[in-house]
Scaffold this active site. Structure first.
Site: not given
Length: 376
Positions: A234, A321, A232, A196
């Site tokens: 996200h 995740d 991931d 990120h």
């Protein structure tokens, strides 16, 4: 892929059935006797030391990105036949090519400046961000800079943040180095994660972009084109932004639809790159609760796209995740699915530098990462 492909392969592409069973929390992996199950693991114990805070559902709480994550992964992997390597200190020029000099300098001094304020809380956090319609440019005031250099309140700076983030960056760089030197899959057990973080902003638990550092390192050491695959839950908005206008690094991401999930403002299918990077960015967003079949369809699409690009370097941003019981995700993958996903990535025939991203189901984290590494 064709048999005469001149790209460096760490071994011949193989079609191997990998059986993963989970009983009483223990992963059992079965593969042919002549298969080498070892993966190089790069890791530093210093990454256990960080304890951050985040704003979650209106409350200041201990970060989901806790030391228990890396402890669980390391403990699970130590029961396997992996080779363990200490990271080499990050190349400062590499760090400052991927990230701006002013941002690196800010992170290096933010905590000491916070302490110098006197009446300070346990974590350095901003409370104003350069939103739409506001002037751009970094303030000189620390509180203003905490907003300017971040994009989310899930990420704070505490004592040791900079040092541990540098250790994670060193881990990613060393993983790339070992791939170059051995042509074997290498796992950088990075904490904090990185995908990120943009060139000059932290957020989503990320400070330095470990995947971007690994990709740039592969280029610096001779790769002509690097693929970054982000799996991931996200979207890796930071990695995308760093390479968005470049063609020497292509980025593919399978993730939750940003209309519904963090980071909300990046990760749409319409984002395909700009300038020299036009067509070098592939986002495959999936709706909340996506099935295993839907996720694998998206993975296969991304892998086909990377294969067509003829990359000779590969970085995998590994987030687990996507696990069915992850508290920050809604996808349905189970432990055995991580082994299968790795086997499909391995079929590209390009040895990957794998960097750890998200995954917050602490009790299952170690076995899920172990299952993934069993696919190489």
């Amino acid at each position: 892929m064709v048999a005469s492909d001149p790209r460096p392969h760490h071994r011949s592409t193989r079609a191997v059935a990998i059986e993963v069973t989970v009983a009483e929390g223990i992963v059992t992996q079965r593969r042919p006797e002549d298969e080498n199950v070892a993966v190089i693991v790069v890791y530093s114990e210093s990454q256990r030391s960080l304890t951050g805070l985040e704003l979650h559902n209106g409350e200041l709480v201990a970060s989901f990105e806790s030391a228990d994550r890396v402890t669980g992964i390391a403990d699970a992997l130590r029961s396997e036949s992996h080779e363990w390597v200490e990271p080499t200190e990050i190349d400062e020029q590499l760090l400052r090519r991927v990230h701006t000099t002013d941002y690196v300098d800010f992170l290096a001094t933010a905590w000491s400046r916070w302490v110098e304020l006197g009446d300070h809380g346990p974590a350095a956090m901003g409370f104003a961000w350069p939103g739409r319609g506001l002037a751009s440019g970094a303030p000189t005031d620390l509180i203003g800079q905490l907003g300017y250099y971040s994009f989310a309140a899930d990420c704070s700076i505490v004592d040791g943040t900079y040092e541990v983030a540098r250790s994670a960056a060193s881990t990613a760089m060393t993983a790339a180095d070992r791939v170059i030197e051995t042509q074997a899959a290498t796992f950088g057990l990075c904490r904090p994660p990185g995908h990120h973080a943009s060139a000059d902003q932290f957020g989503g638990y990320c400070f330095f972009n470990n995947a971007a550092l690994a990709a740039q390192r592969l280029l610096d050491r001779g790769a002509s084109r690097v693929g970054v695959l982000d799996v991931d839950y996200h979207h890796g908005n930071g990695t995308q932004s760093i390479f968005y206008d470049r063609s020497d690094v292509i980025f593919a991401s399978v993730h939750a639809d940003p209309l519904q999930e963090f980071p909300w403002f990046a990760g749409h299918a319409s984002e395909t790159g700009s300038g020299d990077g036009e067509g070098a960015n592939l986002n495959v967003p999936l709706a909340r609760g996506a099935t295993v079949a839907a996720w694998f369809d998206a993975l296969d699409r991304s892998l086909a796209w990377i294969s067509e690009a003829q990359v000779d370097g590969l970085v995998v941003s590994l987030g687990v995740d996507t696990f069915k019981d992850d508290p920050l995700g809604t996808f349905q993958l189970d432990t055995a699915d991580f082994a299968e996903s790795a086997a499909r990535i391995d079929a590209l025939g390009v040895a990957p530098a794998i960097v750890m991203e998200g995954g917050y189901a602490v009790d299952a984290l170690g076995r899920n990462v172990a299952a993934f590494l069993s696919g190489f």
